[in-house]
Structure formats: structure tokens, C-alpha cells
Design an enzyme around this catalytic site. Structure first.
Site, PDB file in Angstrom:
ATOM      1  N   TYR A 104       0.866  -1.178   0.000  1.00 16.97           N
ATOM      2  CA  TYR A 104       0.000   0.000   0.000  1.00 16.97           C
ATOM      3  C   TYR A 104       0.901   1.226   0.000  1.00 16.97           C
ATOM      4  O   TYR A 104       1.876   1.288   0.743  1.00 16.97           O
ATOM      5  CB  TYR A 104      -0.873   0.009   1.269  1.00 16.97           C
ATOM      6  CG  TYR A 104      -1.679   1.270   1.459  1.00 16.97           C
ATOM      7  CD1 TYR A 104      -3.030   1.310   1.096  1.00 16.97           C
ATOM      8  CD2 TYR A 104      -1.108   2.431   1.979  1.00 16.97           C
ATOM      9  CE1 TYR A 104      -3.784   2.465   1.250  1.00 16.97           C
ATOM     10  CE2 TYR A 104      -1.849   3.590   2.128  1.00 16.97           C
ATOM     11  CZ  TYR A 104      -3.186   3.607   1.774  1.00 16.97           C
ATOM     12  OH  TYR A 104      -3.913   4.744   1.917  1.00 16.97           O
ATOM     13  N   GLU A 191      -3.751   7.462  -3.904  1.00 16.24           N
ATOM     14  CA  GLU A 191      -3.588   6.184  -3.204  1.00 16.24           C
ATOM     15  C   GLU A 191      -3.427   5.026  -4.185  1.00 16.24           C
ATOM     16  O   GLU A 191      -4.224   4.886  -5.106  1.00 16.24           O
ATOM     17  CB  GLU A 191      -4.813   5.934  -2.321  1.00 16.24           C
ATOM     18  CG  GLU A 191      -4.707   4.687  -1.464  1.00 16.24           C
ATOM     19  CD  GLU A 191      -6.034   4.336  -0.788  1.00 16.24           C
ATOM     20  OE1 GLU A 191      -6.160   4.587   0.421  1.00 16.24           O
ATOM     21  OE2 GLU A 191      -6.946   3.834  -1.477  1.00 16.24           O
TER      22      GLU A 191
END
Ligand code: GDP
Ligand code: MN
Length: 392
Positions: A104, A191
Site C-alpha cells: 500500500y 492512493e
């Protein structure tokens, strides 16, 4: 403004970030055609629902296909789905990656310290909120200076702490690319989840080739206040998914935020609108919205604001609070009278207008039999009482 994955990937690509090739399809036939162009890349395609919510994978909105037949079939199923209540109208078809490990990585605006915050975790594919709750130490945080940007040594530290030392150069490039994407577009979130180490990564007939780091998902939100500097990004607004009330408010230059209460509020000026909401609460009510009709509002904008408020079936009473300066009280009164003429349901209204042309406004409202108030406290109390006694 949230933008779709396909648009977010375009912005990433523009900053040189590695994104596997993709196409957007609106029908199973289009998905089939896209798959036939993309399949020879890795032998598989991934088909993904394009909706502005997370967790598409868990909801069944992300599926692999190994042939154009299968791609058409899978796209048909996904295009018939609703994810979190949103109907899927288009899918992204991309050359599927052979994933070794998921990470991530995101850049967000940290308003508290006025810096860009890079957040990374080796637990990719999992929502960061879940990691934060269950394993907060697994999140690596690095702050970048908004003027200098992310320093190379900071990006290297990020890579090592994520266990991506083997992919140092790629990680540094991607981390810097996220910051660049954020700055270039006035985004407040960029993101990548998952950022993935994949095998091969494209060259036809080279399975088991070198490992690479690629962005498999992308989520970007743009700062609405910065949008005027990026007219080219306006086309990324997805009318399919925008709340019609938000679109209507924008068309009339009205600041409108929908809330959960029963007292509709129409106010001029953001500060006065906040104060009005506070006083509604103090009088024991709950505001149904924040609404600022702005300076110099004419009758038609007042009527539009009234329609927005009344479109919410929970609204039981309306409080109008206008401090006339540039906005003229009589204009607002005319707008209210017109709005009530068009009104589809009968909701009690309490009006307080002070300032420019207040006397003229009072005369007009009296003739039209509106309930009025002179102080804001009184107006709030009357509106809350009217909502309480008003049977829906
Ligand atoms: P989200 O669930 O809305 O966040 O959608 P994602 O695009 O992140 O996809 C969810 C999951 O699907 C990812 O975490 C991956 O495990 C898987 N996935 C996505 N793209 C690919 C791909 O190209 N190849 C493979 N094998 N899996 C993928
Ligand atoms: Mn994801």
C-alpha cells in the site's frame, strides 16, 4: 472531487508511473474487443467495475479472464451489478499482472502539519483503516515538504522500511511520482492499493521474467477549491455518480451540504450559515443542510435553493436567515414567494431578513402570509417548534 480509477491511472501515467495498459468498456462487446487487444500482453486480463467506492474486489467487482469469451462473460456479470448501491455502468479492462506481493502506498495532505504525508504498508490489498486499527506499527509515515518535495533519502528510507530494498530505484521513483501527481493536480489524496511486485510485467512470451513494481489500483481525490486551476480535469467529473443535488447546487453557485436533520436552512454567508446551524441545535433541532446562497443572490437563486431544501423528504420546517448587505432583502422575499408558489409540498417556513431593504421584504412577506422573526434566536425556536408540530 473523486475521479474514477481509469482517470486516476491517466494522471499517474502522465507523471511517468508504471501502470499496466488498460481500456474502458461500457458493454460486454466492448470488453471483449478490449480483451482481445490486451490478452497477448500477459495471457490474462483483469476486469474491474468503475464505481467511486472502495472494496470492489470484495464485492465481486474485480475478476480475471483468460480469453475474450470469458472477458465478455465476466464483463456482462459485472456490468449487471450494483456495488454499495451504485449501478456499474463501465468496466476497466487491463492486462492482468502475476502478483508476487501487494503493498500500500499513498500521498495525502496532512493539514495538521501542513505537509504531504506518504503512508506505506507491506500489507497491501487491505484497506489502510484496517491496518491502522489492527497493526498500526505496520504503517510507515514520511512527511514531505510542500516546496522541496520528497527528498531522495526520504524515499529510500520509505523503500527500506517497507521491505522494498530489492526494488529501491522503482520505489523511489513511484514515491516521488505520487507527490508529483498530487502537486500537479492539486489532489488531496493519491492512493495506490495495491502497489504490487509482479512477475514478468508485459513482454510477450517472457513468463518468469524480471520482477517489477506496478500500480494495479489508483484512487485520487482532487481538491475542489483547486479545480479552477485545472479546467482539463473537469471532464473527469462523473455525472453518472454525482448526487443530482450537488450538481444542481453547483449550477446555481450555491454552497450546499446535505445533513441528517429536519430543519432546512437557507442563509447568506458561510459564517452566518454555521451560526444558524448552531442556533437550530441550541433550540433542540437538527439542521437538514448547510446552505449558503452567496452574496447578491437574486430571486431565481433563492427559488433554486428552496427546491434543493425541499427535495429532502426529511425536511419538516425551513429557516431562512438573510443578512442583507449586497444581498437585497426584497429580492430574497420575491424569490421565497415565487418558490412557495412552485412548492410541491407544504412545509412551514420561518423567515428572518435584516439589513438592506428589510422593510420592503417584511411588507412583501406579510402580504404573502409568511411567518417571520426579528431575532435569529426567535427564528430558530419558531422553526424547531414548527417542525415538531408538523406531521409529515
Ligand atoms: P478494490 O477492491 O476496489 O480496491 O480493487 P483493486 O483494484 O485493488 O482489486 C482488488 C484486488 O484484486 C487486489 O488487491 C488484487 O489482489 C486483485 N487484483 C487486481 N488487479 C489484479 C491483477 O492485475 N492481477 C491479479 N492477479 N490480481 C489483481
Ligand atoms: Mn484497491
Amino acid at each position: 472531487m473523486k475521479i474514477q480509477e481509469a482517470d486516476a491511472k491517466r494522471l499517474l501515467l502522465a507523471q511517468g508511473l508504471p501502470v499496466p495498459p488498460w481500456e474502458v468498456a461500457r458493454s460486454p462487446a466492448e470488453a471483449r474487443a478490449a480483451a482481445s487487444r490486451l490478452l497477448h500482453d500477459t495471457g490474462k486480463v483483469v476486469i474491474k467495475a468503475q464505481v467511486l467506492v472502495g472494496g470492489r474486489g470484495k464485492a465481486g467487482g474485480v475478476k480475471l479472464a483468460g480469453s475474450d469469451d470469458e472477458a465478455e462473460h465476466v464483463a456482462d456479470a459485472i456490468l449487471g451489478m450494483q456495488i454499495k448501491g451504485i449501478p456499474v455502468r463501465k468496466v476497466l479492462v487491463a492486462a492482468a499482472a502475476d502478483i508476487v506481493k501487494e503493498y500500500y502506498l499513498a500521498a495525502v495532505l496532512d493539514r495538521g502539519v501542513r505537509r504531504i504525508l506518504l503512508m506505506g504498508s507491506a500489507e497491501g490489498g487491505v484497506e489502510i483503516e484496517t491496518v491502522a486499527a489492527t497493526n498500526p506499527d505496520a504503517i510507515v509515515r514520511i512527511h514531505a515538504d510542500p516546496l522541496i518535495g520528497l527528498r531522495d533519502w526520504q524515499a529510500r528510507e520509505l523503500a527500506f522500511r517497507l521491505g522494498l530494498g530489492k526494488h529501491l530505484k522503482a520505489t523511489v521513483g513511484i514515491a516521488r511520482g505520487l507527490v508529483a501527481t498530487m502537486l500537479a493536480n492539486d489532489a488531496d489524496l493519491v492512493e495506490i492499493n495495491p502497489l504490487a511486485v509482479v512477475r514478468g510485467g508485459g513482454a510477450p512470451g517472457s513468463p518468469g521474467g524480471e520482477e517489477q513494481l506496478v500500480c494495479l489500483d489508483a484512487k485520487i481525490t482532487l481538491d475542489d477549491s483547486g479545480l479552477f486551476r485545472h479546467p482539463e480535469l473537469e471532464s473527469m467529473r462523473d455525472p453518472d455518480e454525482e448526487d443530482p443535488a450537488d450538481a444542481e447546487a453547483r449550477r446555481h453557485d450555491i454552497s450546499f451540504i446535505h445533513l441528517d436533520g429536519t430543519i432546512g436552512c437557507m442563509v447568506n454567508g458561510a459564517g452566518l450559515a454555521m451560526t444558524t446551524m448552531d442556533l437550530v441545535k441550541r433550540a433542540g433541532g437538527e439542521p437538514a443542510n448547510f446552505l449558503d446562497i452567496g452574496g447578491g443572490a437574486k430571486a431565481d437563486r433563492v427559488a433554486a435553493a428552496m427546491r434543493l431544501i425541499l427535495d429532502d423528504p426529511k425536511v419538516q420546517a425551513i429557516l431562512v436567515n438573510i443578512f442583507g448587505g449586497i444581498t437585497r432583502g426584497d429580492e430574497v422575499a420575491h424569490g421565497l414567494i415565487e418558490a412557495r408558489r412552485q412548492q410541491r409540498r407544504d412545509v412551514p417556513m420561518v423567515v428572518r431578513i435584516v439589513g438592506t431593504n428589510a422593510e420592503e421584504a417584511a411588507r412583501l412577506l406579510e402580504e404573502a402570509h409568511f411567518a417571520t422573526a426579528t431575532s435569529l434566536d426567535e427564528a430558530a425556536r419558531k422553526a424547531v417548534a414548527a417542525a415538531g408540530s408538523h406531521a409529515p
